[in-house]
Write an enzyme that holds these catalytic residues in place. Structure first.
Site, PDB file in Angstrom:
ATOM      1  CB  SER A 105       4.525  72.292  47.088  1.00  0.00           C
ATOM      2  OG  SER A 105       5.059  73.342  47.173  1.00  0.00           O
TER       3      SER A 105
ATOM      4  CG  ASP B  22      11.525  69.744  43.992  1.00  0.00           C
ATOM      5  OD1 ASP B  22      11.300  71.383  44.373  1.00  0.00           O
ATOM      6  OD2 ASP B  22      10.279  69.550  44.409  1.00  0.00           O
TER       7      ASP B  22
END
Length: 894
Positions: A475, A527
């Site tokens: 991330s 995602d």
């Protein structure tokens, strides 16, 4: 959309947002109305001075409640019906909503005053009053009504727009200018009004972020918060939307994306097999060949370093993996806060129990000796990371943590593009501003504390000095690690970065192409983070505006439909029901064409991307969405530009969680995915497709007669051929072949190409082409045309060679050779045991060799009996010759 205007102020709620709140009020008020009516009719009111509220008895007090609640229910019912009218953008059917709100406020004030009287009576006379049932009903109504008023007050505070008055003034001024001719003279004043409204919204966003980050030092990060507030103001500039509009738009966009995918798969004009996790699977899709040892080993390495990225989260990451037993497993390794004081060497910013350190070691499998440095200090632009030595793959690992704190959120929100500080500078190399700040912070920290030098010299016996550098992150950590790898690339040319679920708005296109050799990214499913950047959000904004403009349904119906499981209406819808095939313009304003929305430089995820997708082989064809099937995970190579839009899905957040990413990577290795899907046509579809391509060809498939060297013949049918028989249908004007004086082949004719006909009598299965077949070249067309009458060999490779080249394989001659008179050398055209000029006196009348050669050329091309052949004694069965053989022998004779 737009926000309702009440008291000359715009609010963060639309006139169609009152359906659910008013329905709740009507339901509760009806219950209390029934309770008060029953109490008033059946209860025993004992008259006494204690049961009097001022000059009002308790019976009259309940009667007053009945009147107020009854009027409120009637008014709320009208508000409910009006709020149901119109679509999101059709506000005219709901124009009376603001006046109903004024009237409802009057009843609210009456209700409030009646509530105050009831509180005073309860405080003074509750114990003395002997009417037990009425006073209990009154106290219950007091508790319920005060709770409702508190909830209404909180909702009013949530939808309050501090810049709403300036917005209304700006819009009214802009409307007044539309009818005037001299706009240029008023442009300065108009810009002043607009700047004033924009400044008010910047202050509003600034207050929101300061309230959100009230527990951190906002004075130190005031500039960062101001930049983020300005960014949000520019993004929503002049866009009159409310939060419920965004929710309804996401629901519509998800429905449209689902219908569009089904539509593309059902079409026969494209090469899309199906969609896996929103990714179109085509013949060009590259699946990871895990059956190859080198590919399998590299993917295992990706899976291995995901555990390092997970370990950077410390004890929260350990609890994600071991939800039920994590506390019991991690407790034995914790330090005692009372016995040990101070931080461990090489560990900065951990708590007194070293929870993060213990979680790191448990997840990664490292020892304390392998861990060189770990810091958990966090601030805007300063991200926690650790450095360790990996002896398994002989690497020094730098791992950066992802988003877990408000400071990390602010780092993520600083999403503007900034030039990478490289030496020498590279033109067009841009990166995410917040993550670039974090990467520069880590680089400076590594150099100042000489952390990498310590790591490479930590164990000379193991040869750590020769280890390579690896950077890992998830991330926010993935984006920071990728930029850090670019910054350290010159000093460590052999480094490699593994970036898990990186943000979409990270690097510019020129920089992305250069990072593919040393950065490997990994994305799971749908995602949302790899699909989010400023440019991607602007595309999402344009899509939401388009679907909202196109929708004719009320907002409440859209949202309620999304909450229903197994909605059959969405599955019955077709692509024609949603007309979104318009040009996507990120600058277009939904209501004012003179206003241009913001636009930013597109940024992309880094490096080569491994996309882990799901397939549901056991769930195909099932109509119920409540029944879950176990998916199978597969890995494909994805293009960086494939993440240019957000795929709205319930899994778009879960697919980003680090434990789910690690689990998906492990399932790719454990589960064997199904083979690459193929298009399979039915027999009727196959015939229809072929008839459409050659409507005039209805040829009967002849049986092939193959002769061996001894003159024996064998019938070759479609059932015993190795491949289905393809025949070319010819027209005389299509292609004419002849020989010049030197024996060279000359082709003349029209531009029409021969038609390919499949033998439908064949019982062998034939797979339909996945895409439109390639145009047949002139060479292959000539090869097929001259070999039409020849027998089809049972060898598959020989068959392919016969189609690819006109120089066919020479057929073995018969031992019996027939001769012709010297006037014409019939040896040039003999085939197997038969001679084309079977008549021994074929050219005794003195025909020239050239004329005989032209006759044979016409006979082969046109494939029909001609008068010259009949006159010369050439039979029809003898015309079927191998043209390439004739050419080769004619060249020798010439």
């Amino acid at each position: 959309m737009p926000g309702i205007v009440v008291f000359k102020r715009r609010w963060w709620a639309g006139s169609d947002d009152f359906v659910l709140p008013v329905a709740v009020l009507v339901f509760l008020h009806l219950l209390w109305l029934i309770a008060f009516v029953l109490t008033f009719s059946l209860a025993d009111f004992k008259p006494s001075a204690a049961c009097t509220i001022g000059h009002v008895t308790i019976k009259n007090y309940i009667l007053g409640y009945i009147v107020i609640i009854g009027a409120s229910v009637f008014l709320e019912g009208i508000m409910f019906l009006i709020s149901l009218r119109g679509s999101i953008l059709e506000v005219h059917p709901r124009a009376s909503m603001q006046y109903l709100l004024y009237l409802r406020l009057v009843f609210f004030l009456f209700d409030l005053s009646w509530q105050v009287i009831g509180v005073v009576w309860l405080a003074l006379h509750y114990n003395e009053c002997e009417a037990d049932v009425p006073k209990k009903v009154v106290i219950g109504a007091q508790i319920c009504n005060w709770s409702l008023m508190l909830a209404i007050t909180i909702n009013i505070w949530c939808v309050f727009d501090s810049a709403g008055k300036k917005w209304v003034k700006m819009k009214r001024f802009q409307e007044s200018l539309k009818g005037k001719q001299h706009r240029k003279r008023q442009s300065g004043r108009r810009n002043w009004r607009q700047r004033k409204a924009i400044r008010a919204y910047e202050e509003s966003w600034d207050r929101r972020f300061n309230l959100l980050c009230c527990c951190i030092d906002t004075n130190r990060n005031r500039n960062s918060i101001a930049e983020i507030a300005k960014l949000f103001t520019e993004f929503f500039r002049d866009l009159d939307v409310v939060p419920s509009d965004v929710i309804a738009g996401l629901v519509l966009l998800r429905r449209y994306q689902s219908i569009r995918m089904r539509h593309f798969v059902s079409q026969g004009s494209n090469d899309i097999y199906e969609y896996l996790s929103g990714v179109p699977i085509t013949p060009k899709t590259e699946f990871l060949q895990l059956g190859q040892p080198d590919v399998l080993e590299e993917f295992k390495k990706v899976n291995y370093y995901m555990r390092y990225a997970m370990a950077a989260y410390g004890w929260p990451g350990y609890m994600m993996i071991h939800t039920s037993t994590g506390l019991c497993k991690i407790a034995p390794g914790l330090r005692c806060c009372c016995c040990q004081k101070g931080e461990l060497p090489g560990v900065v910013g951990d708590n007194c129990c070293s929870c993060n350190l213990v979680g790191l070691l448990r997840i990664s499998g490292l020892t304390e000796q392998d861990l060189i440095y770990a810091t958990y200090h966090v601030d805007v632009g300063e991200t926690p990371f650790y450095v360790a030595v990996d002896h398994k793959y002989r690497k020094v690992v730098i791992c950066v943590r992802g988003t877990t704190s408000l400071q990390d959120v602010l780092t993520d929100l600083k999403a503007d593009a900034e030039v990478l500080p490289l030496d020498p500078p590279r033109e067009g190399w841009l990166g995410h501003q917040g993550m670039l700040m974090a990467a520069v912070y880590i680089r400076n920290k590594l150099k100042e504390d000489m952390i990498l030098a310590h790591a490479f010299g930590s164990d000379p016996d193991m040869g750590t000095a020769s280890y390579d550098l690896v950077l890992v992150g998830h991330s926010l950590g993935a984006g920071t690690a990728a930029i850090l790898a670019i910054l350290l690339r010159q000093e460590y040319p052999n480094l490699h970065c593994y970036s898990f679920s990186p943000p979409g708005g990270l690097l510019s296109a020129p920089c992305v192409e250069e990072t593919k050799p040393f950065i490997t990214s990994c994305v799971v499913g749908k995602d949302i983070v790899p699909r989010i950047g400023l440019a991607q959000l602007e595309v999402l904004r344009a899509d939401l505006i388009n679907v909202i403009k196109d929708s004719k349904e009320p907002k409440w119906k859209i949202i309620m439909r999304a909450l229903c499981c197994g909605n059959k209406d969405a599955h019955r819808m077709k692509l024609d029901d949603i007309h979104l095939e318009v040009e996507r313009n990120v600058h277009a304003h939904p209501s004012d064409s003179q206003i241009a929305l913001s636009s930013h430089t597109p940024l992309y995820p880094p490096g080569k991307i491994i996309h882990v997708v799901r397939s549901h082989p056991s769930g195909k064809g099932k109509s119920s969405c409540c029944k879950k099937y176990k998916p199978v995970y597969q890995a494909i190579w994805a293009d960086n530009c494939a993440f240019d839009q957000v795929l709205v899905s319930p899994t778009m957040i879960n697919d980003h969680m680090p434990d789910n990413v690690m689990d998906a990577l492990e399932k790719v290795l454990h589960n064997v995915g199904p083979p690459k899907p193929t298009h399979t046509l039915t027999e009727a579809e196959r015939k229809a497709l072929l008839e459409e391509r050659s409507p005039s060809s209805e040829l009967d498939q002849p049986k092939e007669i193959l002769t061996d060297g001894q003159g024996n013949s064998e019938v070759q049918t479609a059932e015993n051929q190795a491949l289905p028989r393809f025949i070319y249908e010819h027209v005389n004007e299509e292609l004419v072949m002849s020989l010049d004086d030197e024996g060279n082949v000359i082709f003349t004719g029209s531009k029409q190409k021969p038609k390919l006909i499949l033998d439908l009598e064949s019982k062998d299965p034939v797979e339909a082409p996945l895409a439109s077949p390639e145009t047949i070249s002139e060479r292959s067309s000539m090869a097929g045309s001259v070999s039409q009458g020849s027998g089809v060999t049972s060898n598959r490779d020989s068959y392919r060679q016969s189609v690819q080249s006109p120089m066919l394989e020479t057929i073995q001659h018969s031992p019996v050779n027939k001769t012709c008179p010297k006037a014409f050398n019939c040896d040039t055209v003999e085939r197997d045991s038969e001679n084309l000029c079977s008549n021994q006196n074929c050219l005794q009348n003195g025909e020239s060799v050239t004329k005989g050669r032209d006759i044979l050329t016409r006979a082969v091309v046109e494939r029909v009996p001609i008068e010259e052949c009949e006159r010369l004694g050439i039979e029809e069965s003898e015309i079927d010759v191998d043209f390439s053989q004739m050419i080769s022998k004619q060249k020798k004779k010439t």
